[in-house]
Scaffold this active site. Structure first.
Site, PDB file in Angstrom:
ATOM      1  N   SER A 198       0.833  -1.193   0.000  1.00 52.60           N
ATOM      2  CA  SER A 198       0.000   0.000   0.000  1.00 52.60           C
ATOM      3  C   SER A 198       0.878   1.257   0.000  1.00 52.60           C
ATOM      4  CB  SER A 198      -0.891  -0.013   1.227  1.00 52.60           C
ATOM      5  OG  SER A 198      -1.680   1.144   1.218  1.00 52.60           O
ATOM      6  N   GLY A 199       0.622   2.155  -0.895  1.00 52.29           N
ATOM      7  CA  GLY A 199       1.362   3.409  -0.964  1.00 52.29           C
ATOM      8  C   GLY A 199       2.603   3.331  -1.834  1.00 52.29           C
ATOM      9  N   THR A 249      -1.652   2.673  -7.894  1.00 57.45           N
ATOM     10  CA  THR A 249      -2.759   3.400  -8.507  1.00 57.45           C
ATOM     11  C   THR A 249      -2.236   4.493  -9.424  1.00 57.45           C
ATOM     12  OG1 THR A 249      -4.070   2.950  -6.564  1.00 57.45           O
ATOM     13  CG2 THR A 249      -4.848   4.704  -7.989  1.00 57.45           C
ATOM     14  N   ASN A 301      -1.150   5.605   3.082  1.00 53.18           N
ATOM     15  CA  ASN A 301      -1.318   6.288   1.793  1.00 53.18           C
ATOM     16  C   ASN A 301      -2.508   7.236   1.901  1.00 53.18           C
ATOM     17  OD1 ASN A 301      -1.774   7.039  -0.824  1.00 53.18           O
ATOM     18  ND2 ASN A 301      -1.838   4.955  -1.656  1.00 53.18           N
ATOM     19  N   SER A 308      -5.440   5.867  -0.578  1.00 48.38           N
ATOM     20  CA  SER A 308      -5.328   4.411  -0.642  1.00 48.38           C
ATOM     21  C   SER A 308      -6.582   3.801  -1.253  1.00 48.38           C
ATOM     22  CB  SER A 308      -5.120   3.873   0.767  1.00 48.38           C
ATOM     23  OG  SER A 308      -5.024   2.483   0.702  1.00 48.38           O
ATOM     24  N   SER A 309      -6.371   2.900  -2.214  1.00 50.18           N
ATOM     25  CA  SER A 309      -7.521   2.229  -2.828  1.00 50.18           C
ATOM     26  C   SER A 309      -8.061   1.228  -1.832  1.00 50.18           C
ATOM     27  CB  SER A 309      -7.080   1.503  -4.089  1.00 50.18           C
ATOM     28  OG  SER A 309      -6.168   2.288  -4.802  1.00 50.18           O
ATOM     29  N   GLY A 335      -2.621  -3.206  -2.023  1.00 51.34           N
ATOM     30  CA  GLY A 335      -1.347  -3.876  -1.776  1.00 51.34           C
ATOM     31  C   GLY A 335      -1.279  -4.463  -0.377  1.00 51.34           C
ATOM     32  N   GLU A 360      -0.678  -5.137   3.278  1.00 53.78           N
ATOM     33  CA  GLU A 360      -0.930  -4.097   4.255  1.00 53.78           C
ATOM     34  C   GLU A 360      -0.695  -4.621   5.664  1.00 53.78           C
ATOM     35  OE1 GLU A 360      -4.170  -0.964   3.035  1.00 53.78           O
ATOM     36  OE2 GLU A 360      -5.051  -2.523   4.277  1.00 53.78           O
TER      37      GLU A 360
END
Ligand SMILES: Nc1ncnc2c1ncn2[C@@H]1O[C@H](COP(=O)(O)OP(=O)(O)O)[C@@H](O)[C@H]1O
Ligand SMILES: [Mg+2]
Length: 1023
Positions: free
Chosen positions: A107-108, A112, A157, A160-161, A384, A386
């Site tokens: 993540s981050g 994306t 993030n 973050s998605s 991602g 996490e």
């Protein structure tokens, strides 16, 4: 400029495959760090792209950069996301197959962002028509909408998605983007009702409250203050400097209208978002029985307005639960905790379902209407790996998803690659790698996996709790090497675990999950009576999200984990059917800071992402492989033996082909069914040669075709020319024949006319005679006499004789008249004299014709030549004519020069000052001349008169002129006699002399022996 750019990009090594110490993790990291310091965030491992999040804007995503990477061979330019995207796109077009780009990383790490950059690249560089412009805009604008509803700020993030996204971009055969389709995976709904410290709810809530127009907020019953909404403040960071909710709101609003949302949709959509906020603000109190009652029902009223349901029914649904027994349905009041649970469940459900509706709606607007076959490039941007301080069910699912994707990556790169060498019989030393299948199995295995155990606990009636679930886990998977709990752990590990925790050793590291909430979240239950209320909603979106059919079904819905598991199986199936490209995103530090490269953190990611193993396989292996048939089909034009068809076995064809192109032995290997090419440069050289050859072939075909076309055209033209020629010749021949026919008839008629020409006018000769007349007349016009004396006249044909004669006369008369009119008075007088002369002498006297053209002179003596005295004497008479003459004496014939002067009334013979003789005209008897050419003339006078001496014998040079003038003045024209031979004359009364005229050599006048006057004149040629 560009050279400098590339030189700068050559910091470190652009492709890890070229790294000398390729087995050393430190060397790997050094290279990554070196490049990162120069803002070179991309590095290749063969065709895999490693990206390190720069956490700052770099000037490498400009349209100019895109242009540089368009259609250029992968390794020719510095590593870039665009090169990877372009490579997938070109391969798709040339090989007509489907692709996907797997973007992974925790993540981050920038997944994306990468997927957005790729989408932008396609939007800008793919051919686009005006028609496809909308598709392009929708593809691009679907992103901000989905991000607003599906992304949130987390600790890792700021954007973050919180859902997984797989997006297919569909291309037509020309490479234009014609449509798209999005699959979404497991939205983290729990965020709607709860956020950890430092985190936010989904962006859309803040965007609406911060950016929504006054009127809209009033209509939704919202205030412009996030602090008022309990669903927005739990993380205590509603406002974040890096996020501009206001401007994002404007983007989303604009995007919604582009992707086909009408005002109604938008109204209902924000009605739902506002309802969720209102739901969050509902507060319960306990009544005296401990049942939950809603303290202030203002919020409920807003919800009922926005969702179009009755206030009372809603209020009841939020405080009661319907219990169905076999016989009846009973409403049982909820206690405060249960009521909050029901409220949150409703908020999560409507938000989650609305998100699904949103994705479907976007898909409708992206759908391609054209049914012809498309190729696709899929972009996978999924949450991602996490790890938080407390990890719950959502993290469990997310990390499980990442395990699956890692498994796919291993399958497609490490495992299958090595297996392929083996099956193809290529010499190979296996590379060891960590296969995470064991962890996937731990989670998903049927009956024995964690999900199975969880589902079982969810289904178990009575007494199942999160903790019993943990116990079951310990029973089932307790001895699994990647699983540990407080109870199972050794002394040291136990210290790091709570009693309600279990820990998984993921491929990317250890994660400790807290089991609290697992059962609830997995069940995702919504009380039936709340569902019923929602089914009756007048909000169109809610209505579509809650179908009454759901209520009829008695079957238990699949648990969340199982649904997720099946959707991942589906995803893997989708991906394995396509050609992969990989982007591995790395996070340089945990602080979202630009320029900080945390060695430990990056080393960890490099390790768990298996980048070292991937490098080793790449290094030992071959960059490219293709089935013989496909390779041969593509490059057969490069070798005369294989072009245009190779009929033998493909392997043999390949052998000839590579020998012909000149591959060196270490550059390639031939397997059982595939050719393996070690270096990309070899393939690129081949591809370049193919492109050149293709152009040449195309030119050849084009030339042939153009020739064929032109030849066809030429034949057609020639055919046409022949046809026209034939027709025209026909026309000419017919015209000729007609002319001949006419000629025959005319000639016949002519001949007949000729034969009948002397007959009276009749049918047969009429035309002929007309022609003859016409012909004669036209010819005559050309041949008319030119002057009066011209006596020529065109001989007329018989029929024209009379006419001709008449014409001739008219013509002469006209000419004469014209001539006469042109004659002047003196000339007329002259001519009249000449006429007299003619009457007297013509045909009688020799020498006359010669005098005709010579004009008469008025006088041959001027007054000065005549003596003054004589003039004195005859002053009463006007002198008409004078001429010198020779007078011959009547006796003896002596010649004496005299002047003959003629006046009005008489003729005078003058000698100097004396008038020797005067002859009055009235008395003049006549004048005689000889017929010969001499100039002698005799004036006969009456001798009776005493005054007169006798006839006068004179000679002058101009005898015709003098005699004519004399007789005209005397009016004695008829008294002139032209004598032949000799003549008599009176010498004196009664005495006559004779003059003899003869011809001789010399002119002479003398007295002959016979006493006659002899006048000899030379003979003139008579006319
Ligand atoms: N290529 C990039 N250039 C600049 N900043 C980036 C880039 N990639 C990521 N970032 C920064 O990192 C943040 C997180 O990236 P994101 O793609 O949302 O991560 P992921 O999707 O992997 O969780 C972005 O909001 C952005 O600020
Ligand atoms: Mg993301």
């Amino acid at each position: 400029m560009e050279g400098a750019l590339t030189a700068r990009d050559r910091v470190g090594i652009q492709d890890f495959v070229l790294l000398d110490s390729y087995t050393s993790e430190s060397a790997f990291l050094d290279n990554l760090r070196k490049r990162f310091r120069e803002n070179l965030i991309y590095t290749y491992i063969g065709t895999l792209l490693v990206s390190v999040n720069p956490y700052k804007d770099l000037e490498i995503y400009t349209p100019k950069q895109m242009e540089i990477y368009m259609g250029v061979n992968f390794f020719e330019l510095p590593p870039h996301l665009y090169a990877l995207a372009d490579n997938a796109y070109r391969t798709m077009l040339t090989e007509y197959n489907n692709h996907f780009i797997l973007i992974s990383g925790e993540s981050g790490a920038g997944k994306t962002e990468a997927s957005k950059k790729i989408l932008q690249y396609y939007a800008v560089t793919c051919p686009c028509t005006e028609q496809l412009q909308t598709v392009r805009d929708r593809l691009l604008l679907s992103n901000p909408v989905l991000e607003a509803f599906g992304n949130a700020k987390t600790l890792r993030n700021d954007n973050s998605s919180r859902f997984g996204k797989y997006m297919d971009i569909q291309f037509d055969f020309k490479g234009a983007a014609v449509g798209g389709h999005i699959l979404s995976y497991l939205l983290e709904k729990s965020r709607v009702v709860h956020q950890n410290h430092g985190e936010r709810n989904f962006h859309i809530f803040y965007q609406l409250v911060e950016g929504g127009e006054e009127e809209l907020l009033r209509w939704l019953g919202l205030e412009r203050n996030c602090q008022h909404y309990s669903y927005l403040v739990q993380g205590e960071c509603a406002k974040v400097s890096s996020i501009n909710d206001k401007s994002n709101w404007r983007t989303v609003r604009k995007a919604l209208s582009v992707i086909d949302f009408n005002e109604n949709d938008i109204e209902h959509l924000f009605g739902i978002i506002a309802s969720v906020l209102h739901l969050g603000n509902i507060q319960y109190d306990a009544d005296n029985k401990g049942s939950a009652v809603i303290g202030n029902n203002a919020e409920v009223r807003w919800i009922s307005k926005l969702l179009g349901v009755s206030v009372l029914v809603l209020q009841e649904a939020l405080t009661h639960r319907k219990i169905e027994t076999r016989a009846e349905e009973v409403l049982s009041p909820l206690n405060v905790d249960q009521a909050y649970y029901a409220r949150d469940a409703l908020a999560k459900a409507i938000y989650g379902r609305t998100f699904t509706w949103l994705v479907n709606k976007i898909n409708e607007s992206l759908a391609n209407q054209d049914p012809s076959r498309k190729t696709v490039i899929g972009l996978l941007d999924i949450y991602g790996f996490e790890v938080f301080y407390i990890n719950s069910f959502e993290q469990f699912c997310i990390n499980y998803c990442n395990e699956k994707l890692q498994q796919l990556f291993i399958q497609l790169t490490l495992k299958s690659e090595q297996e392929e060498y083996e099956t193809e019989g290529i010499e190979w030393e296996p590379v060891q790698y960590f296969n995470n299948k064991i962890i996937c199995d731990l989670v998903e295995e049927k009956y024995r996996g964690i999900i199975s155990v969880l589902d079982e606990e969810c289904l178990r009636l009575g007494g199942a709790t999160d903790l019993t679930f943990l116990e079951k886990l310990e029973e089932t998977v307790g001895n699994h090497p990647h699983f540990v709990t407080h109870k199972l752990a050794n002394q040291k590990t136990r210290k790091t675990l709570e009693r309600g925790d279990f820990r998984l050793l993921h491929y990317a590291g250890e994660v400790t999950y807290c089991v609290i909430g697992f059962l609830d979240k997995n069940n995702d239950l919504l009380y039936r009576n709340i569902k019923e209320v929602m089914c009756k909603s007048r909000n169109l979106i809610v209505k579509q999200c809650f179908m009454p059919s759901e209520l009829d079904s008695r079957k238990r819905p699949e648990t969340v984990a199982t649904q997720f598991k099946s959707s991942l199986v589906g995803l893997i199936k989708i991906l394995t059917a396509k050609e992969p490209s990989y982007v591995r995103c790395l996070k340089p530090n945990d602080g979202k800071q630009a320029g900080r490269f945390d060695d430990v953190l990056v080393r960890h990611q490099v390790k768990y992402l298996g980048l070292m193993e991937h490098l080793r396989v790449r290094r030992a292996g071959f960059a490219y492989r293709r089935r013989y048939e496909i390779f041969l089909q593509r490059y057969k034009s490069l070798c005369p033996d294989t072009w245009p068809h190779w009929r033998g076995p493909p392997a043999e064809g390949i052998e000839r082909l590579v020998k012909y192109i000149g591959y060196k032995p270490d550059e390639y290997k031939l397997g059982r069914t595939k050719i393996f090419i070690r270096y990309p440069r070899t393939l690129f050289a081949t591809e370049d040669a193919f492109q050149i050859c293709k152009n040449e072939l195309a030119t050849k075909i084009q030339a042939k075709y153009k020739g064929y076309r032109v030849k066809g055209e030429y034949h057609k033209q020639k055919q046409a020319a022949i046809k026209i020629e034939t027709c025209f010749r026909g026309v000419l021949a017919r015209r000729n024949r007609k002319k001949r026919e006419w000629a025959v008839i005319t000639i016949k008629k002519f001949i007949k006319g000729f034969m009948y020409r002397n007959q009276p006018l009749c049918d047969e000769n009429a035309e002929y005679l007309n022609f003859v007349r016409y012909n004669y007349l036209t010819r005559l016009r050309e041949h008319l006499p030119k002057h009066v004396l011209d006596k020529t006249w065109l001989k007329p044909p018989a029929v024209m004789e009379t006419t001709s004669e008449m014409l001739r006369k008219i013509c002469y008369r006209t000419m004469v008249r014209r001539y006469v009119r042109g004659v002047s008075a003196p000339r007329k007088a002259q001519l009249q004299l000449k006429v007299v002369t003619s009457a007297i002498f013509k045909g009688k006297k020799e020498g006359y014709p010669q005098t005709v053209p010579k004009p008469f002179i008025d006088t041959r003596l001027s007054e000065q030549e005549i003596n003054m005295k004589v003039l004195q004497m005859i002053r009463n008479e006007r002198i008409k004519y004078g001429t010198p003459v020779v007078k011959y004496d009547r006796n003896g014939y002596k010649p004496r020069p005299r002047q003959l002067v003629l006046t009005q009334g008489a003729a005078y013979m003058v000698e100097e000052a004396k008038i020797k003789q005067r002859v009055e005209y009235a008395t003049l008897k006549g004048v005689s001349v000889s017929s010969l050419s001499d100039g002698v003339f005799v004036i006969h006078v009456p001798c009776e008169e005493n005054k007169q001496k006798g006839d006068v014998i004179l000679q002058c040079d101009h005898v015709f002129e003098t005699v004519t003038k004399l007789c005209v003045l005397a009016n004695k024209q008829n008294s002139v006699k032209v004598v032949q031979g000799s003549m008599k004359f009176t010498i004196q009364p009664g005495k006559e002399g004779i003059i003899d005229f003869s011809t001789g050599q010399e002119p002479m006048v003398y007295k002959a022996k016979n006493g006659h006057l002899m006048v000899v004149s030379p003979r003139t040629k008579s006319r």
